[in-house]
Scaffold this motif. Sequence first.
Motif, PDB file in Angstrom:
ATOM      1  N   MET A   1      21.455  50.382 -31.368  1.00 10.32           N
ATOM      2  CA  MET A   1      21.451  48.676 -31.444  1.00 10.32           C
ATOM      3  C   MET A   1      19.803  48.712 -32.131  1.00 10.32           C
ATOM      4  O   MET A   1      18.789  48.350 -31.703  1.00 10.32           O
ATOM      5  CB  MET A   1      21.600  48.031 -30.356  1.00 10.32           C
ATOM      6  N   ALA A   2      20.175  47.295 -33.054  1.00  7.83           N
ATOM      7  CA  ALA A   2      18.914  46.999 -33.722  1.00  7.83           C
ATOM      8  C   ALA A   2      18.184  46.245 -31.965  1.00  7.83           C
ATOM      9  O   ALA A   2      18.356  45.536 -31.506  1.00  7.83           O
ATOM     10  CB  ALA A   2      19.231  46.120 -35.295  1.00  7.83           C
ATOM     11  N   ASN A   3      16.850  46.273 -32.447  1.00  7.93           N
ATOM     12  CA  ASN A   3      16.324  45.915 -31.432  1.00  7.93           C
ATOM     13  C   ASN A   3      16.281  44.239 -31.499  1.00  7.93           C
ATOM     14  O   ASN A   3      16.250  43.316 -32.440  1.00  7.93           O
ATOM     15  CB  ASN A   3      14.442  46.025 -31.319  1.00  7.93           C
ATOM     16  N   SER A   4      16.221  43.775 -29.983  1.00  7.06           N
ATOM     17  CA  SER A   4      16.973  42.655 -29.989  1.00  7.06           C
ATOM     18  C   SER A   4      15.772  41.755 -29.254  1.00  7.06           C
ATOM     19  O   SER A   4      15.593  42.327 -28.477  1.00  7.06           O
ATOM     20  CB  SER A   4      18.369  42.114 -29.373  1.00  7.06           C
ATOM     21  N   GLY A   5      15.780  40.429 -29.368  1.00  6.21           N
ATOM     22  CA  GLY A   5      14.199  39.685 -28.408  1.00  6.21           C
ATOM     23  C   GLY A   5      14.850  39.649 -27.100  1.00  6.21           C
ATOM     24  O   GLY A   5      14.094  39.056 -26.035  1.00  6.21           O
ATOM     25  N   LYS A   6      16.014  39.254 -27.707  1.00  2.00           N
ATOM     26  CA  LYS A   6      17.209  39.104 -25.926  1.00  2.00           C
ATOM     27  C   LYS A   6      17.009  40.288 -25.017  1.00  2.00           C
ATOM     28  O   LYS A   6      17.413  39.786 -23.621  1.00  2.00           O
ATOM     29  CB  LYS A   6      18.482  38.332 -25.856  1.00  2.00           C
ATOM     30  N   ALA A   7      17.101  41.229 -25.289  1.00  2.00           N
ATOM     31  CA  ALA A   7      17.286  42.703 -24.557  1.00  2.00           C
ATOM     32  C   ALA A   7      16.228  42.880 -24.419  1.00  2.00           C
ATOM     33  O   ALA A   7      14.851  43.397 -25.270  1.00  2.00           O
ATOM     34  CB  ALA A   7      18.441  44.176 -25.392  1.00  2.00           C
ATOM     35  N   ASP A   8      15.625  43.660 -22.760  1.00  2.00           N
ATOM     36  CA  ASP A   8      14.382  44.348 -22.433  1.00  2.00           C
ATOM     37  C   ASP A   8      14.200  45.077 -23.426  1.00  2.00           C
ATOM     38  O   ASP A   8      15.532  46.455 -24.420  1.00  2.00           O
ATOM     39  CB  ASP A   8      14.328  44.305 -20.907  1.00  2.00           C
ATOM     40  N   GLN A  10      13.286  48.370 -22.472  1.00  2.00           N
ATOM     41  CA  GLN A  10      14.692  49.902 -21.432  1.00  2.00           C
ATOM     42  C   GLN A  10      16.125  49.602 -21.902  1.00  2.00           C
ATOM     43  O   GLN A  10      16.731  51.321 -22.295  1.00  2.00           O
ATOM     44  CB  GLN A  10      14.528  49.743 -19.857  1.00  2.00           C
ATOM     45  N   LEU A  11      16.513  48.370 -22.229  1.00  2.00           N
ATOM     46  CA  LEU A  11      17.822  48.617 -22.231  1.00  2.00           C
ATOM     47  C   LEU A  11      17.681  49.028 -23.888  1.00  2.00           C
ATOM     48  O   LEU A  11      18.466  49.989 -23.836  1.00  2.00           O
ATOM     49  CB  LEU A  11      18.243  47.212 -21.873  1.00  2.00           C
ATOM     50  N   ASN A  12      17.274  48.434 -24.990  1.00  2.00           N
ATOM     51  CA  ASN A  12      16.857  48.708 -26.540  1.00  2.00           C
ATOM     52  C   ASN A  12      17.300  50.484 -26.424  1.00  2.00           C
ATOM     53  O   ASN A  12      17.835  50.985 -27.134  1.00  2.00           O
ATOM     54  CB  ASN A  12      16.245  48.138 -27.281  1.00  2.00           C
ATOM     55  N   LEU A  13      15.603  50.813 -25.519  1.00  2.00           N
ATOM     56  CA  LEU A  13      15.820  52.298 -25.995  1.00  2.00           C
ATOM     57  C   LEU A  13      16.740  53.351 -25.079  1.00  2.00           C
ATOM     58  O   LEU A  13      17.422  54.288 -25.809  1.00  2.00           O
ATOM     59  CB  LEU A  13      14.700  52.538 -24.516  1.00  2.00           C
ATOM     60  N   ALA A  14      17.658  52.130 -24.389  1.00  2.00           N
ATOM     61  CA  ALA A  14      18.763  53.322 -23.441  1.00  2.00           C
ATOM     62  C   ALA A  14      20.334  52.806 -24.485  1.00  2.00           C
ATOM     63  O   ALA A  14      21.135  54.277 -24.915  1.00  2.00           O
ATOM     64  CB  ALA A  14      19.023  52.751 -22.592  1.00  2.00           C
ATOM     65  N   LEU A  15      19.879  52.329 -25.298  1.00  2.00           N
ATOM     66  CA  LEU A  15      20.863  52.372 -26.342  1.00  2.00           C
ATOM     67  C   LEU A  15      20.967  52.529 -28.363  1.00  2.00           C
ATOM     68  O   LEU A  15      22.069  53.011 -28.408  1.00  2.00           O
ATOM     69  CB  LEU A  15      21.327  50.226 -26.430  1.00  2.00           C
ATOM     70  N   ASP A  16      19.649  53.181 -27.813  1.00  2.00           N
ATOM     71  CA  ASP A  16      19.024  53.903 -29.154  1.00  2.00           C
ATOM     72  C   ASP A  16      19.067  55.200 -29.286  1.00  2.00           C
ATOM     73  O   ASP A  16      19.148  56.310 -29.971  1.00  2.00           O
ATOM     74  CB  ASP A  16      17.590  53.106 -29.328  1.00  2.00           C
ATOM     75  N   VAL A  17      19.615  55.736 -28.293  1.00  2.00           N
ATOM     76  CA  VAL A  17      18.684  57.335 -27.927  1.00  2.00           C
ATOM     77  C   VAL A  17      20.136  57.626 -27.507  1.00  2.00           C
ATOM     78  O   VAL A  17      21.646  56.929 -27.468  1.00  2.00           O
ATOM     79  CB  VAL A  17      18.030  57.964 -26.857  1.00  2.00           C
ATOM     80  N   PRO A  18      20.728  59.415 -27.810  1.00  2.00           N
ATOM     81  CA  PRO A  18      22.065  59.756 -27.975  1.00  2.00           C
ATOM     82  C   PRO A  18      22.755  59.626 -26.532  1.00  2.00           C
ATOM     83  O   PRO A  18      21.524  60.114 -25.327  1.00  2.00           O
ATOM     84  CB  PRO A  18      22.060  60.881 -28.779  1.00  2.00           C
ATOM     85  N   GLU A  19      23.922  59.340 -26.327  1.00  2.00           N
ATOM     86  CA  GLU A  19      24.343  59.206 -25.210  1.00  2.00           C
ATOM     87  C   GLU A  19      24.164  60.505 -23.750  1.00  2.00           C
ATOM     88  O   GLU A  19      23.837  60.512 -22.991  1.00  2.00           O
ATOM     89  CB  GLU A  19      25.865  58.641 -24.980  1.00  2.00           C
ATOM     90  N   ASP A  20      23.679  62.069 -24.056  1.00  2.00           N
ATOM     91  CA  ASP A  20      24.041  63.357 -24.047  1.00  2.00           C
ATOM     92  C   ASP A  20      22.246  63.298 -23.519  1.00  2.00           C
ATOM     93  O   ASP A  20      21.386  63.617 -21.948  1.00  2.00           O
ATOM     94  CB  ASP A  20      24.629  64.247 -24.713  1.00  2.00           C
ATOM     95  N   VAL A  21      21.211  62.274 -24.423  1.00  2.00           N
ATOM     96  CA  VAL A  21      19.948  62.692 -23.890  1.00  2.00           C
ATOM     97  C   VAL A  21      19.949  61.493 -22.662  1.00  2.00           C
ATOM     98  O   VAL A  21      19.106  61.279 -22.278  1.00  2.00           O
ATOM     99  CB  VAL A  21      18.953  62.139 -25.488  1.00  2.00           C
ATOM    100  N   ARG A  22      20.257  60.649 -22.882  1.00  2.00           N
ATOM    101  CA  ARG A  22      19.685  59.274 -21.899  1.00  2.00           C
ATOM    102  C   ARG A  22      20.572  59.846 -20.380  1.00  2.00           C
ATOM    103  O   ARG A  22      20.155  59.181 -19.960  1.00  2.00           O
ATOM    104  CB  ARG A  22      21.144  58.516 -22.675  1.00  2.00           C
ATOM    105  N   ALA A  23      21.264  60.881 -20.724  1.00  2.00           N
ATOM    106  CA  ALA A  23      22.375  60.885 -19.106  1.00  2.00           C
ATOM    107  C   ALA A  23      20.971  62.258 -18.652  1.00  2.00           C
ATOM    108  O   ALA A  23      20.703  61.714 -17.431  1.00  2.00           O
ATOM    109  CB  ALA A  23      22.920  61.931 -19.293  1.00  2.00           C
ATOM    110  N   LYS A  24      20.532  62.288 -18.805  1.00  2.97           N
ATOM    111  CA  LYS A  24      18.954  63.456 -19.010  1.00  2.97           C
ATOM    112  C   LYS A  24      17.853  62.829 -19.188  1.00  2.97           C
ATOM    113  O   LYS A  24      16.926  63.164 -17.605  1.00  2.97           O
ATOM    114  CB  LYS A  24      19.004  64.513 -19.909  1.00  2.97           C
ATOM    115  N   THR A  25      17.849  61.424 -18.375  1.00  4.76           N
ATOM    116  CA  THR A  25      16.423  61.297 -18.036  1.00  4.76           C
ATOM    117  C   THR A  25      16.835  59.897 -16.467  1.00  4.76           C
ATOM    118  O   THR A  25      17.769  60.673 -16.323  1.00  4.76           O
ATOM    119  CB  THR A  25      16.046  59.559 -19.168  1.00  4.76           C
ATOM    120  N   LEU A  26      15.433  59.580 -16.231  1.00  5.23           N
ATOM    121  CA  LEU A  26      15.771  59.710 -14.507  1.00  5.23           C
ATOM    122  C   LEU A  26      16.046  57.894 -15.031  1.00  5.23           C
ATOM    123  O   LEU A  26      16.917  57.524 -13.182  1.00  5.23           O
ATOM    124  CB  LEU A  26      14.347  59.487 -14.355  1.00  5.23           C
TER     125      LEU A  26
END
Length: 213
Positions: A1-8, A10-26
């Motif tokens: 997702m393009a960076n949104s000023g309304k989204a924090d 961490q949410l922007n980062l979570a939406l930008d990384v691949p789902e399999d990578v995101r699942a491995k994070t804390l």
Amino acid sequence: MANSGKADNQLNLALDVPEDVRAKTLDLNIGFIPEVKIWELIVKYSGDLSRVASDLGATVVPLQNEYAIITLRQDLIPQLTAYQEIEFIEKPKRLFYSVNQGRSVSCINPLQTSQYNLFGNGVIVAVIDSGIDYAHPDFRNPDGTTRIIELWDQTIEGKPPEGYAIGTLYTREQINEALNAPTQPERLAIVPSVDLSGHGTHVKCLNPKKIKE
């Protein structure tokens, strides 16, 4: 997702990384239900969210002070940011347990000196934590009945509290029925809520009313 000023961030980062990578994070995957590609998000809003819920097919649980929990499909989050009612969006955070020096950092000790003599008589305590061992002696009256008014287990699907969409709310009557069961399996068949980590039970045992008793 393009960076949104309304989204924090961490949410922007979570939406930008691949789902399999995101699942491995804390914590980037906290709030995401991968089986159905749905996010549970916290929003700050103004006005009425009924239009948002209707347009996006989202579930909205209003909180206080114009905060709400919105559950919707991941692909609809960019559309969510476009509504003028939505001021800010963030994802849930992982909570970490800490029990060391709990009394002192909670400022309990000075309140129980002779100057104030505050021990919690008549106070109802709400604990948001890992759960509670409702059969623990600390949470039972002398006659064996429960001291717990209600137990909301958000991990068990069933009948949630009015106005909410997740979990199951167990009443004092249901807990007492479970406590009267002759065996643990029979008790858990009535109220199957358990505190797997024990942290919530530990914290509740520290409440001032119990300390006095």
